[in-house]
Design an enzyme around this catalytic site. Structure first.
Site, PDB file in Angstrom:
ATOM      1  N   TYR A 110      -1.852  12.322  -2.638  1.00 48.33           N
ATOM      2  CA  TYR A 110      -1.544  11.013  -2.056  1.00 48.33           C
ATOM      3  C   TYR A 110      -2.410   9.897  -2.625  1.00 48.33           C
ATOM      4  CZ  TYR A 110      -4.935  12.322   1.781  1.00 48.33           C
ATOM      5  OH  TYR A 110      -5.990  12.726   2.553  1.00 48.33           O
ATOM      6  N   GLU A 111      -1.977   8.665  -2.336  1.00 46.53           N
ATOM      7  CA  GLU A 111      -2.571   7.440  -2.888  1.00 46.53           C
ATOM      8  C   GLU A 111      -2.535   7.420  -4.414  1.00 46.53           C
ATOM      9  OE1 GLU A 111      -2.733   5.312  -0.825  1.00 46.53           O
ATOM     10  OE2 GLU A 111      -2.925   6.484   1.017  1.00 46.53           O
ATOM     11  N   GLY A 112      -1.448   7.940  -4.959  1.00 45.92           N
ATOM     12  CA  GLY A 112      -1.290   8.026  -6.401  1.00 45.92           C
ATOM     13  C   GLY A 112      -1.794   9.358  -6.894  1.00 45.92           C
TER      14      GLY A 112
ATOM     15  N   ARG B 144      -7.927   4.582  -2.668  1.00 45.08           N
ATOM     16  CA  ARG B 144      -8.244   5.547  -3.720  1.00 45.08           C
ATOM     17  C   ARG B 144      -9.736   5.892  -3.736  1.00 45.08           C
ATOM     18  NH1 ARG B 144      -3.991   3.205  -8.313  1.00 45.08           N
ATOM     19  NH2 ARG B 144      -2.209   4.375  -7.477  1.00 45.08           N
TER      20      ARG B 144
END
Length: 573
Positions: free
Chosen positions: A437-439, A301
């Site tokens: 992406y990545e949350g 993140r």
């Protein structure tokens, strides 16, 4: 157009925002002397300009190709990646015990930022490896570390994260991949992995000699939901007796996605265990995958937040070049009606200044976050908590800013930005994945108001905002924004706001806090240098971007009733 690494601004951010000289006073980071910091920033700049940037358009137009389970990338990428490995760029902050240089994370952040600005899709390859290294270093056994870390750190092998499945996107607890213990034979003590994973970045390629997949799966009888997931090392090639890649594992690349952007980065569908012989080894203990996953995700993140800075820098440079060279119309206020470069027109100037202010502001936030991570590594618990608080701010606002800057870059190009020949559209297309992406950024905001806001009963956030207010007493726009954010934070933490209220206002609130921190850190740069250009950019940030963010306060406190006033049937029409 050509790319120039933003080395001077990076060194400034590392000095002022990360406080790298203070970090170097600790024995662990003593090697991070000013000459080393400059050498790394300048060295990666030269490498990125010469090796990675020229491949950016080729990667976009030609992209990754799938053929019968194998994936290839355009000519030149293998040589560029080999140069990255040979020069040791992947080892900057990795543990010295396994071949790393043990330098601050701040310096590794500089390396990835520069590479990503030169070629965002390509830089996803080392970014994913960083996540694998972090997970194994924190959660792997000594034998696993010895077997996998040295070559992951060198870059000779690459790493991936395998979380998502067709039915389990953000809801990781819904995954169905299985891991069955092996009790007999040469693989006794390991597991047979079976299942399908999607959206696996650089999940198959021919640039590294082995790919080390970190795969989430369920063991027999595991609890439902996220409590029942475990993490496994699943290499593309089994390791032989000497620890080198040997026979292929039972992993198949079914396809790669055809995407809006980052076309050189193969986004793979991977099938594990088609023949019942995909072998993996457990990391940590059964049902402990969630903790290891968050180690990977936290690193990812931050690095995705950096991608907002990366794409903003590249779009800014291109827009500045175009605005300088494009001659169109006389300046409206001039008696001379000779056409001028569009950089002289007030609205174009406004857009360019906003692009620069957002780029430099997100960079200041990036390196402030990296410096807090490094202090946490040195055992400073308060800094560690502040770093964890900052991560969703950086990931969400940083990537939103990257899209805004790339969009403004297209706008400055006018019609030439909407066609592919100039390359301005590539930055906009590439940027669009980063808030997903990545949350997703909505998940980042939810994390901020549900988990991070609760740190020390809201005290961690309030201490951050109080520090900004105390230090920015001569910058009324930042002070007012921080005070508004503090009041909203207190309301959310008080119990007067329901969970739905907090979630409904989470995105605007996260933006408000992020802008306050970025403005604070940008002002620190201006004060430290007294530079006229930095001062002007900071003033523009304070007087235009900070008030925009302050205006989000009403949305942050509007409550869930407003978004549910229409029932689902009425909303659907």
């Amino acid at each position: 157009m050509t790319f120039a690494a933003p080395t001077a601004d990076q060194i400034l951010a590392m000095t002022v925002n990360a406080g790298i000289a203070e970090l170097a006073q600790a024995e662990r980071f003593a090697a991070a002397t000013p000459d080393v910091v400059s050498a790394i920033a300048e060295g990666i700049g030269a490498f990125a300009e010469g090796e990675w940037a020229p491949l950016n358009r080729i990667g976009d137009t030609q992209g990754a190709k799938w053929n019968d389970g194998k994936v290839s990338v355009p000519a030149g990428y293998a040589e560029a990646y080999q140069g990255f490995v040979e020069q040791g760029w992947s080892s900057i902050a990795a543990p010295e015990a396994f071949g790393g240089q043990g330098l601050p994370f701040t310096l590794a952040t500089c390396v990835l930022e520069t590479l990503g600005a030169a070629n965002m899709g390509f830089t996803l390859l080392p970014i994913l490896s960083v996540g694998a290294i972090e997970a194994l270093d924190h959660h792997g056994s000594e034998a696993q570390k010895a077997a996998y870390l040295p070559k992951l750190i060198s870059g000779e092998w690459s790493g991936t994260m395998n979380l998502t499945e067709p039915q389990a996107g953000s809801d990781v607890g819904a995954l169905r991949s299985t891991a069955t213990p092996i009790t007999e034979g040469p693989h006794a003590g390991k597991y047979r992995i079976a299942g399908t994973k999607i959206y696996i970045t650089w999940g198959q390629h021919d640039l590294a000699k082995n790919i080390i997949h970190l795969v989430l799966a369920r063991t027999p009888g595991a609890p439902e939901g996220s409590r029942g997931i475990s993490l496994f090392i699943v290499p593309k090639y089994h390791l032989d007796a000497d620890g080198n890649p040997g026979a292929p594992n039972d992993i198949r690349c079914v396809s790669i996605e055809h995407k809006l952007g980052i076309n050189v980065s193969p986004t793979c569908v991977l099938s594990y265990g088609d023949n019942g012989e995909c072998i993996g080894e457990l990391v940590g203990h059964e049902n402990g995958g969630l903790r290891a996953m968050f180690t990977m995700m936290n690193s990812a993140r931050i690095n995705v937040g950096s991608q907002g800075v990366q794409i903003a820098e590249r779009a800014l440079q291109q827009a500045l070049g175009y605005a300088r060279d494009r001659v169109q119309s006389a300046r409206a206020s001039s008696a001379d009606k000779t056409p001028v470069p569009i950089i002289e027109h007030p609205d174009v100037r406004r857009m360019l200044l906003k692009m620069r202010a957002l780029t430099e502001g997100t960079r200041a936030l990036l390196y402030y976050t990296a410096g807090q991570v490094d202090r946490g590594t040195l055992g400073n618990h308060a800094a560690q908590q502040r770093a964890e608080l900052l991560v969703p701010l950086l990931k969400a606002w940083g990537t939103d800013s990257g899209i805004e800057v790339a969009s403004l870059g297209v706008q400055i190009h006018g019609g030439m930005g909407f066609v592919e020949e100039t390359g301005a559209a590539q930055h906009y297309r590439d940027a669009r994945i980063a808030p997903i992406y990545e949350g997703t950024n909505g998940i980042q905001a939810a994390d901020f108001v549900t988990r991070k806001l609760g740190y020390d009963n809201g005290g961690v956030l309030q201490a951050l905002l109080a520090e900004i207010i105390a230090e920015m007493d001569d910058v009324p726009e930042i002070t007012a924004l921080a005070k508004d954010a503090a009041a909203i934070g207190n309301w959310m933490a008080s119990g007067d706001a329901s969970l739905d209220d907090k979630l409904a206002g989470s995105v605007p609130f996260t933006t408000m806090v992020a802008v306050a921190v970025a403005g604070w850190q940008l002002a620190r740069q201006a004060r430290a240098t007294g530079d006229a250009a930095k001062t002007a950019v900071t003033k523009f940030f304070n007087r235009t971007i900070a008030p925009e963010a302050r205006g989000l306060g009403a949305a942050a406190m509007a409550g869930a009733g407003l978004v549910y006033e229409l029932d689902t049937a009425a909303l659907l029409g």
